[in-house]
Design a protein around this motif. Structure first.
Motif, PDB file in Angstrom:
ATOM      1  N   LEU A 144       0.798  -1.234   0.000  1.00 23.01           N
ATOM      2  CA  LEU A 144       0.000   0.000   0.000  1.00 23.01           C
ATOM      3  C   LEU A 144       0.826   1.276   0.000  1.00 23.01           C
ATOM      4  N   ASN A 145       2.097   1.199   0.353  1.00 16.42           N
ATOM      5  CA  ASN A 145       2.928   2.403   0.386  1.00 16.42           C
ATOM      6  C   ASN A 145       2.986   3.095  -0.965  1.00 16.42           C
ATOM      7  N   VAL A 146       2.886   2.350  -2.050  1.00 16.73           N
ATOM      8  CA  VAL A 146       2.911   2.923  -3.387  1.00 16.73           C
ATOM      9  C   VAL A 146       1.723   3.866  -3.593  1.00 16.73           C
ATOM     10  N   TYR A 147       0.608   3.578  -2.933  1.00 16.25           N
ATOM     11  CA  TYR A 147      -0.618   4.355  -3.109  1.00 16.25           C
ATOM     12  C   TYR A 147      -0.812   5.394  -2.014  1.00 16.25           C
ATOM     13  N   ASN A 148       0.245   5.651  -1.240  1.00 18.39           N
ATOM     14  CA  ASN A 148       0.219   6.645  -0.168  1.00 18.39           C
ATOM     15  C   ASN A 148      -0.772   6.252   0.936  1.00 18.39           C
ATOM     16  N   LEU A 149      -0.821   4.958   1.231  1.00 16.12           N
ATOM     17  CA  LEU A 149      -1.667   4.398   2.287  1.00 16.12           C
ATOM     18  C   LEU A 149      -0.793   3.634   3.257  1.00 16.12           C
ATOM     19  N   GLU A 150      -1.256   3.529   4.513  1.00 16.49           N
ATOM     20  CA  GLU A 150      -0.495   2.767   5.497  1.00 16.49           C
ATOM     21  C   GLU A 150      -1.397   2.324   6.638  1.00 16.49           C
TER      22      GLU A 150
ATOM     23  N   ASP B 131       3.174   6.344  12.437  1.00 14.24           N
ATOM     24  CA  ASP B 131       2.232   7.134  11.649  1.00 14.24           C
ATOM     25  C   ASP B 131       3.024   8.176  10.881  1.00 14.24           C
ATOM     26  N   THR B 132       3.044   8.046   9.557  1.00 11.63           N
ATOM     27  CA  THR B 132       3.702   9.042   8.715  1.00 11.63           C
ATOM     28  C   THR B 132       2.610   9.926   8.115  1.00 11.63           C
ATOM     29  N   SER B 133       2.932  10.649   7.073  1.00 11.29           N
ATOM     30  CA  SER B 133       1.949  11.577   6.503  1.00 11.29           C
ATOM     31  C   SER B 133       0.984  10.892   5.540  1.00 11.29           C
TER      32      SER B 133
END
Length: 196
Positions: free
Chosen positions: A93-99, A109-111
């Motif tokens: 999911l990191n590719v899609y700006n999800l976590e 927790d990042t942005s």
């Protein structure tokens, strides 16, 4: 004697250019909105495909043959099955700006926009991972997992409610200006797999 004909050419450019300008003024908004729709739904379809892959891979990780004493959920990072599942899901999911943000278990927790994961196994309480975002991701009550199954549910908002422009989320909400919005829409999917 040869006769030479001269043709007088009259141009109608001023009349034609006016109609071209008028056609452009009429057609451009339609083409612009259609282009935005194509781009937004392209982002949406890519995100749905990516989230589906992440969920399937996470469920596959949870179904692997762990030792009988290996717990489903324990505090701290990388010491239980739920942590292994979340790690695989986050990788996809990191590719899609999800976590999946769960600082207590080693997932800071990042942005990025937060995702919730719920994990079920027969005879064990449901494990929910995401202490930061929306905890409303509830796995289906029926059918309950069999003794040899694991059930994983993944859910998140398609448009980030904090940042509706989609800068910190998977899908921009560009069509909201024109009366079509994806705000409040959620991706929610459940998979089950037999244990190895």
């Amino acid at each position: 004697m040869q006769r030479v004909r001269t043709h007088s050419r009259t141009t109608r450019c001023p009349e034609r250019s006016g109609s071209v300008t008028l056609e452009f003024i009429i057609v451009f908004p339609i083409i612009f909105i259609a282009s935005l729709a194509i781009a937004e739904f392209s982002f949406l379809s890519l995100m749905i495909e990516g989230a589906t892959t992440a969920l399937h891979e996470g469920t596959r990780e949870g179904a692997e043959a762990y030792p009988a004493a290996f717990p489903l959920d324990m505090p701290l990072a990388d010491n239980d099955i739920a942590d292994k599942i979340v790690e695989v899901i986050n990788d996809h999911l990191n590719v899609y700006n999800l976590e999946v943000a769960d600082p207590a278990n080693g997932f800071p927790d990042t942005s990025k926009q937060n995702v919730t994961v719920a994990i079920q196994r027969a005879g064990m309480p449901t494990v929910t991972r995401n202490t930061v975002g929306d905890p409303a991701c509830v796995p289906p009550l029926l059918p309950v997992p069999a003794a040899d199954e694991i059930v994983v549910t993944l859910c998140f908002e398609i448009v980030n409610s904090v940042d509706p422009d989609g800068i910190n989320g998977p899908v921009p909400d560009w069509l909201a200006t024109f009366g079509f919005t994806l705000a409040g829409t959620r991706f929610e999917m459940t998979t089950r797999q037999s244990l190895e």
